[in-house]
Design a protein around this motif. Structure first.
Motif, PDB file in Angstrom:
ATOM      1  N   GLY A   1      -2.196   5.270   2.954  1.00  0.00           N
ATOM      2  CA  GLY A   1      -3.279   4.350   2.689  1.00  0.00           C
ATOM      3  C   GLY A   1      -3.685   3.545   3.907  1.00  0.00           C
ATOM      4  O   GLY A   1      -3.198   3.767   5.021  1.00  0.00           O
ATOM      5  N   SER A   2      -4.583   2.594   3.679  1.00  0.00           N
ATOM      6  CA  SER A   2      -5.132   1.794   4.768  1.00  0.00           C
ATOM      7  C   SER A   2      -5.112   0.313   4.416  1.00  0.00           C
ATOM      8  O   SER A   2      -5.151  -0.059   3.244  1.00  0.00           O
ATOM      9  N   LEU A   3      -5.046  -0.498   5.447  1.00  0.00           N
ATOM     10  CA  LEU A   3      -5.185  -1.947   5.324  1.00  0.00           C
ATOM     11  C   LEU A   3      -5.941  -2.449   6.536  1.00  0.00           C
ATOM     12  O   LEU A   3      -5.849  -1.870   7.619  1.00  0.00           O
TER      13      LEU A   3
ATOM     14  N   VAL B   1       4.637  -0.728   3.030  1.00  0.00           N
ATOM     15  CA  VAL B   1       4.141   0.614   2.765  1.00  0.00           C
ATOM     16  C   VAL B   1       5.193   1.356   1.947  1.00  0.00           C
ATOM     17  O   VAL B   1       6.314   1.554   2.413  1.00  0.00           O
TER      18      VAL B   1
ATOM     19  N   VAL C   1       0.852  -1.180   0.000  1.00  0.00           N
ATOM     20  CA  VAL C   1       0.000   0.000   0.000  1.00  0.00           C
ATOM     21  C   VAL C   1       0.888   1.230   0.000  1.00  0.00           C
ATOM     22  O   VAL C   1       2.012   1.195   0.516  1.00  0.00           O
ATOM     23  N   GLN C   2       0.397   2.304  -0.570  1.00  0.00           N
ATOM     24  CA  GLN C   2       1.152   3.553  -0.566  1.00  0.00           C
ATOM     25  C   GLN C   2       1.014   4.250   0.785  1.00  0.00           C
ATOM     26  O   GLN C   2       0.026   4.057   1.501  1.00  0.00           O
TER      27      GLN C   2
END
Length: 126
Positions: A16-18, A124, A12-13
């Protein structure tokens, strides 16, 4: 046989979210404390968050300073699953994230829990 299986990791950049999930099996973990740890390359495993069901709709959770305000731990006892919602991710959050469970909250927080998953990679990018 008791087992914890993590999922939801990925690339993810930054910003962002996970959402990580940890599905437990082999026993009912509703009365157990559960938590998340992470280990970055070349670093020791570190505590991220933990949660314990205290009855009804009440839970007790605590977080590492690095997770406060960005990560939220939750659990669904009916699904025997604990979650870690991670928002505003930073490159320094890159690590393998592990789920842990133990009847003792102290054991979970100290990293000496009796049950561990195999981990899920979170990367990330900046």
């Amino acid at each position: 046989q008791e087992q914890l299986v993590e999922s939801g990791g990925g690339l993810v950049q930054a910003g962002g979210s996970l959402r990580l999930s940890c599905a437990a099996s082999g026993r009912t973990f509703s009365g157990y404390a559960m938590g998340w740890f992470r280990q970055a390359p070349g670093k020791e495993r570190e505590f991220v968050a933990s949660i314990r069901w205290t009855g009804g709709n009440t839970y007790f959770a605590n977080y590492a300073n690095s997770a406060k305000g960005r990560f939220t731990i939750s659990r669904d006892n009916a699904k025997n699953t604990v979650y870690l919602q991670m928002n505003s991710l930073k490159p320094e959050d890159t690590a393998v994230y592990y789920c842990a469970a133990d009847f003792s909250m102290n054991q979970v927080v100290s990293g000496t829990a009796g049950y561990w998953g195999q981990g899920t990679q979170v990367t990330v990018s900046s």
